[in-house]
Design a protein around this motif. Structure first.
Motif, short mmCIF file in Angstrom:
data_model
loop_
_atom_site.label_atom_id
_atom_site.label_comp_id
_atom_site.label_asym_id
_atom_site.label_seq_id
_atom_site.Cartn_x
_atom_site.Cartn_y
_atom_site.Cartn_z
N LEU A 12 0.83 -1.20 0.00
CA LEU A 12 0.00 0.00 0.00
C LEU A 12 0.87 1.26 0.00
N VAL A 13 1.93 1.28 0.80
CA VAL A 13 2.84 2.42 0.85
C VAL A 13 3.54 2.61 -0.50
N LEU A 14 4.00 1.51 -1.10
CA LEU A 14 4.66 1.61 -2.41
C LEU A 14 3.70 2.14 -3.48
N LEU A 15 2.46 1.68 -3.46
CA LEU A 15 1.47 2.18 -4.42
C LEU A 15 1.18 3.65 -4.20
N LEU A 16 1.13 4.08 -2.96
CA LEU A 16 0.91 5.49 -2.65
C LEU A 16 2.07 6.34 -3.15
N ILE A 17 3.30 5.88 -2.94
CA ILE A 17 4.48 6.60 -3.42
C ILE A 17 4.46 6.67 -4.95
N LEU A 18 4.14 5.59 -5.62
CA LEU A 18 4.05 5.57 -7.08
C LEU A 18 3.00 6.56 -7.58
N ALA A 19 1.84 6.60 -6.91
CA ALA A 19 0.79 7.53 -7.32
C ALA A 19 1.24 8.98 -7.16
N VAL A 20 1.94 9.28 -6.09
CA VAL A 20 2.44 10.64 -5.88
C VAL A 20 3.47 11.00 -6.94
N LEU A 21 4.36 10.08 -7.27
CA LEU A 21 5.38 10.35 -8.27
C LEU A 21 4.77 10.52 -9.66
N CYS A 22 3.75 9.74 -9.98
CA CYS A 22 3.13 9.84 -11.30
C CYS A 22 2.31 11.11 -11.45
N HIS A 23 1.84 11.66 -10.37
CA HIS A 23 1.03 12.87 -10.42
C HIS A 23 1.70 14.00 -9.66
N SER A 24 3.01 14.11 -9.80
CA SER A 24 3.76 15.10 -9.04
C SER A 24 3.81 16.46 -9.70
N GLY A 25 2.94 16.71 -10.68
CA GLY A 25 2.89 18.02 -11.30
C GLY A 25 3.93 18.22 -12.38
N HIS A 26 4.37 17.14 -13.00
CA HIS A 26 5.34 17.25 -14.08
C HIS A 26 4.75 18.11 -15.19
N SER A 27 5.46 19.15 -15.57
CA SER A 27 5.00 20.01 -16.65
C SER A 27 5.55 19.52 -17.97
N LEU A 28 4.79 19.79 -19.00
CA LEU A 28 5.15 19.40 -20.36
C LEU A 28 6.28 20.29 -20.87
N THR A 29 7.22 19.71 -21.59
CA THR A 29 8.29 20.47 -22.23
C THR A 29 8.10 20.39 -23.74
N CYS A 30 8.13 21.55 -24.39
CA CYS A 30 7.91 21.61 -25.84
C CYS A 30 9.03 22.41 -26.50
N TYR A 31 9.23 22.15 -27.79
CA TYR A 31 10.07 23.05 -28.57
C TYR A 31 9.32 24.37 -28.63
N SER A 32 10.07 25.47 -28.56
CA SER A 32 9.41 26.77 -28.47
C SER A 32 10.15 27.82 -29.28
N CYS A 33 9.67 28.05 -30.48
CA CYS A 33 10.14 29.15 -31.34
C CYS A 33 8.88 29.86 -31.80
N VAL A 34 8.46 30.87 -31.05
CA VAL A 34 7.19 31.53 -31.28
C VAL A 34 7.19 32.31 -32.58
N ALA A 35 8.28 33.02 -32.86
CA ALA A 35 8.40 33.70 -34.14
C ALA A 35 8.63 32.63 -35.20
N VAL A 37 10.21 30.36 -37.86
CA VAL A 37 11.58 30.01 -38.19
C VAL A 37 11.58 29.30 -39.54
N SER A 38 12.74 29.22 -40.16
CA SER A 38 12.81 28.61 -41.48
C SER A 38 13.13 27.13 -41.44
N GLY A 39 13.27 26.55 -40.29
CA GLY A 39 13.59 25.12 -40.19
C GLY A 39 13.27 24.60 -38.81
N ASN A 40 14.09 23.68 -38.33
CA ASN A 40 13.87 23.08 -37.03
C ASN A 40 14.16 24.05 -35.90
N CYS A 41 13.43 23.90 -34.83
CA CYS A 41 13.60 24.71 -33.62
C CYS A 41 14.35 23.86 -32.60
N THR A 42 15.33 24.44 -31.93
CA THR A 42 16.08 23.69 -30.92
C THR A 42 15.86 24.24 -29.52
#
Length: 126
Positions: A12-35, A37-42
């Motif tokens: 039960l404790v391990l499942l609780l820890i796993l649930a907290v880690l899976c829903h720990s507020g990880h934010s999405l990371t994206c490529y970001s070139c708002v203007a 660009v003529s090719g790939n964004c890094t």
């Protein structure tokens, strides 16, 4: 009354820890070139909590946009109006750095092979 042995408590404790880690507020990371660009964004950025997807746009004449986006606003009409573009292809996705250009995406067969594995991993985190 139901009693739980030490093994059940540990599980039960391990499942609780796993649930907290899976829903720990990880934010999405994206490529970001708002203007455009003529090719790939890094350049990358971490999306704010209200932006839940990555957006990739290829527009005429050959210009590309990469940024965080709200999945609910992922429609041709909304994107076209927001960017003032008429001829465009777009893609919204919800994995880190998934908004690569169309030319550098994974092949369809590879995606079919990887999708069940990603779904299983996601279900483990739910």
């Amino acid at each position: 009354m139901i009693t739980m042995g030490s093994q059940g408590f540990i599980l039960l404790v391990l499942l609780l820890i796993l649930a907290v880690l899976c829903h720990s507020g990880h934010s999405l990371t994206c490529y970001s070139c708002v203007a455009p660009v003529s090719g790939n964004c890094t350049k990358t950025s971490v999306c704010s909590s209200n932006l839940d997807s990555c957006l990739y746009i290829e527009a005429e004449p050959k210009s590309y946009y990469y940024q965080c986006w709200k999945l609910a606003d992922c429609s041709f009409e909304h994107i076209s109006a927001s960017f003032g573009l008429q001829k465009l292809q777009y893609r919204c996705c919800q994995q880190d750095l998934c908004n690569r250009s169309f030319g550098t995406t994974v092949s369809g067969k590879m995606a079919l092979l990887v999708t069940p594995l990603l779904a299983a991993a996601w279900n483990l985190c739910l």
